[in-house]
Design an enzyme around this catalytic site. Structure first.
Site, PDB file in Angstrom:
ATOM      1  N   ASN A  26     -27.238  26.703 -24.817  1.00  0.00           N
ATOM      2  CA  ASN A  26     -26.512  26.778 -23.548  1.00  0.00           C
ATOM      3  C   ASN A  26     -26.163  25.390 -23.031  1.00  0.00           C
ATOM      4  O   ASN A  26     -26.764  24.385 -23.423  1.00  0.00           O
ATOM      5  CB  ASN A  26     -27.344  27.523 -22.502  1.00  0.00           C
ATOM      6  CG  ASN A  26     -28.565  26.733 -22.050  1.00  0.00           C
ATOM      7  OD1 ASN A  26     -29.580  26.707 -22.735  1.00  0.00           O
ATOM      8  ND2 ASN A  26     -28.489  26.099 -20.897  1.00  0.00           N
ATOM      9  N   CYS A  27     -25.136  25.356 -22.147  1.00  0.00           N
ATOM     10  CA  CYS A  27     -24.800  24.127 -21.425  1.00  0.00           C
ATOM     11  C   CYS A  27     -25.040  24.407 -19.946  1.00  0.00           C
ATOM     12  O   CYS A  27     -25.892  25.216 -19.602  1.00  0.00           O
ATOM     13  CB  CYS A  27     -23.368  23.696 -21.707  1.00  0.00           C
ATOM     14  SG  CYS A  27     -22.126  24.894 -21.204  1.00  0.00           S
ATOM     15  N   MET A  28     -24.297  23.762 -19.050  1.00  0.00           N
ATOM     16  CA  MET A  28     -24.564  23.901 -17.618  1.00  0.00           C
ATOM     17  C   MET A  28     -24.163  25.265 -17.069  1.00  0.00           C
ATOM     18  O   MET A  28     -24.743  25.735 -16.096  1.00  0.00           O
ATOM     19  CB  MET A  28     -23.838  22.806 -16.835  1.00  0.00           C
ATOM     20  CG  MET A  28     -24.390  21.417 -17.089  1.00  0.00           C
ATOM     21  SD  MET A  28     -23.544  20.151 -16.128  1.00  0.00           S
ATOM     22  CE  MET A  28     -24.067  20.595 -14.463  1.00  0.00           C
ATOM     23  N   ARG A  30     -22.624  27.945 -19.472  1.00  0.00           N
ATOM     24  CA  ARG A  30     -22.300  28.912 -20.519  1.00  0.00           C
ATOM     25  C   ARG A  30     -23.462  29.138 -21.480  1.00  0.00           C
ATOM     26  O   ARG A  30     -24.158  28.199 -21.853  1.00  0.00           O
ATOM     27  CB  ARG A  30     -21.099  28.449 -21.340  1.00  0.00           C
ATOM     28  CG  ARG A  30     -19.916  27.988 -20.538  1.00  0.00           C
ATOM     29  CD  ARG A  30     -18.809  27.524 -21.469  1.00  0.00           C
ATOM     30  NE  ARG A  30     -17.848  26.668 -20.799  1.00  0.00           N
ATOM     31  CZ  ARG A  30     -16.800  26.119 -21.383  1.00  0.00           C
ATOM     32  NH1 ARG A  30     -16.579  26.333 -22.655  1.00  0.00           N
ATOM     33  NH2 ARG A  30     -15.981  25.353 -20.698  1.00  0.00           N
TER      34      ARG A  30
END
Length: 484
Positions: A26-28, A30
């Site tokens: 995951n990112c910030m 998504r």
């Protein structure tokens, strides 16, 4: 079971179950899911899950669920898989379902080859953008935290100068805050070197040393190193992060070559020593001067465009930045922001670019007002609008404006209007990167807070009016659908 856990399990089901998932990260905002078979993914079901704000298909299926939520969803998926985030998920098959590994490997190779061919046209650009993102995205929380702490220190200092507060403990507090801020900003070259080494396949510690080399910490007084091209003294940090990234890329090449030719018995001693010696000398005498020229020229051009173009430049930047975010091209500006901060103490590009998100917020507010019957849209806006005000625009882009089409265009116009106001006022800079929207306000330099607020309000109003008048259709207003 929490709502985040329920969301995670519904996402798993929509992408074909855990047996169809290769890995999760995951990112910030998504959850990024790599699937084994795209045909097993129910895209429509995935998009209509309550809590999913958007879906992007790339190398990984990217499910936009918003900040905060994304960590809980991804972690629960990792718990269910039994492996850490980013690690391959093992898939066990019983004897009655023996797997033809040879066929599987052939199919996998064929799929990878087709995907590679599909990306050939933009392969090099995508690779550069991906590398820049991988180097700087892990640093964004540090940028935000250190920048906000520095902003608080600046506010306290201004209040002391104005006579509103006083006391030795306030002075000490300001000093401590500035020390914390400099823990990130003063040693950014080292952090950049470490992350660049990870990205290019070099040893992270060696990358950090090369980054630290550009700080010239051993130079003092008469022991001055000269720029071999101009004959002038080299300055600490000359060439900035552009020089660091290039130097670490060269380091990765040198280190890999040395690993191949140095005997295993002495590799741990000889390889890092020779690699640092070669690349360190090149960095000081070649890369720093050349990168310094490049970064100085780049910053001068950007500042010139903003100052000379004024309203026009502000409108173009503000209106075009949202499509750049959509395409992932906005990461190319990160080194420019940092170089502007290194040279002048602020980036005058970021406040203008931040207007793109503000225009989108205005567009979203207009949709809330105009599309009262569209409960699906309004439910999506409930989750996406609050974080949009704080400068996190992906939920609105992928969950609202882009699927609907027209609001995306009117949001861009709103961003352009806000950018024109910022450009017209001029000299509105940000002392750090990371946040935008309202969150950027504490980082505005030279007390130009009112100018930045004026830009935000103009972008909100522009996006709202354009969307209210031109950004909706009868179907949006009277049906309960979001996009196609």
């Amino acid at each position: 079971m929490t709502k985040e856990q329920q969301l995670a399990e519904r996402i798993i089901a929509a992408v074909g179950g855990m047996d169809n998932i290769d890995s999760v990260m995951n990112c910030m905002t998504r959850v990024r899911i790599k699937v084994l078979d795209e045909n097993k993914v129910d895209d429509q079901e995935l998009r209509h899950i309550d809590g999913v704000m958007g879906v992007i298909h790339d190398e990984r299926i990217q499910v936009v669920v918003g900040p905060g939520t994304v960590n809980k969803v991804a972690n629960h998926m990792a718990e269910l898989s039994g492996v850490k985030l980013g690690d391959p998920i093992p898939h066990h098959h019983n004897d009655s379902e023996k797997m033809d590994y040879k066929s599987y490997a052939a199919d996998k190779a064929k799929a990878n080859k087709e995907a590679h061919k599909a990306k050939q046209k933009n392969g090099k650009l995508n690779k550069v953008l991906k590398s820049i993102a991988n180097i700087f995205i892990p640093l964004i929380p540090a940028f935000i935290g250190a920048g906000l702490i520095g902003g608080i220190a600046a506010v306290l200092s201004n209040l002391m100068v104005a006579g509103y507060i006083s006391g030795a403990w306030i002075t000490q507090l300001i000093t401590v805050f500035n020390v914390i801020k400099d823990g990130m900003l003063a040693y950014l070259a080292i952090f950049t070197g470490i992350n660049a080494a990870k990205e290019f396949g070099a040893t992270p510690g060696l990358g950090g040393v090369i980054g630290g080399t550009t700080l010239l910490t051993g130079i003092a007084g008469k022991n001055i190193l000269m720029n071999v091209f101009t004959g002038e003294p080299l300055q600490p940090g000359q060439g900035g992060i552009i020089g660091v990234i290039f130097a670490v890329w060269i380091l990765s090449i040198v280190e890999k070559r040395l690993h191949k030719i140095v005997p295993n018995a002495i590799d741990i001693i000889v390889t890092p020593t020779i690699a640092l010696l070669i690349v360190g000398l090149l960095t000081i005498f070649i890369f720093m001067p050349l990168a310094g020229f490049v970064s100085d020229s780049l910053v001068s051009v950007v500042n010139g465009i903003i100052s000379i173009g004024g309203v026009f430049s502000g409108f173009i930047i503000g209106a075009s930045f949202l499509p750049l975010v959509m395409l992932g091209l906005h990461h190319i500006f990160t080194p420019i922001h940092i170089e502007m901060i290194n040279q002048s103490g602020a980036t005058y590009l970021l406040p203008i670019a931040a207007m793109a998100g503000a225009g989108q917020v205005g567009a979203a507010l207009a949709l809330w007002v105009r599309c009262k019957r569209n409960t699906t849209l309004r439910n999506t806006l409930k989750g996406a609008l609050p974080v949009g005000f704080l400068g996190i625009g992906e939920p609105l882009i992928y969950g609202v404006t882009l699927p609907l089409g027209r609001p995306f265009l009117t949001a861009c116009i709103g961003g352009g209007i806000g950018g024109a106001v910022i450009g017209g006022i001029g000299h509105i800079g940000a002392k750090a990167i990371g946040p935008s929207g309202v969150s950027l306000l504490p980082l505005i330099s030279d007390n130009m807070y009112l100018g930045y607020i004026a830009g935000l309000l103009a972008a909100y109003a522009g996006g709202f009016v354009c969307t209210y008048l031109f950004g909706t259709t009868k179907a949006m207003r009277q049906t309960d659908l979001l996009g196609d």
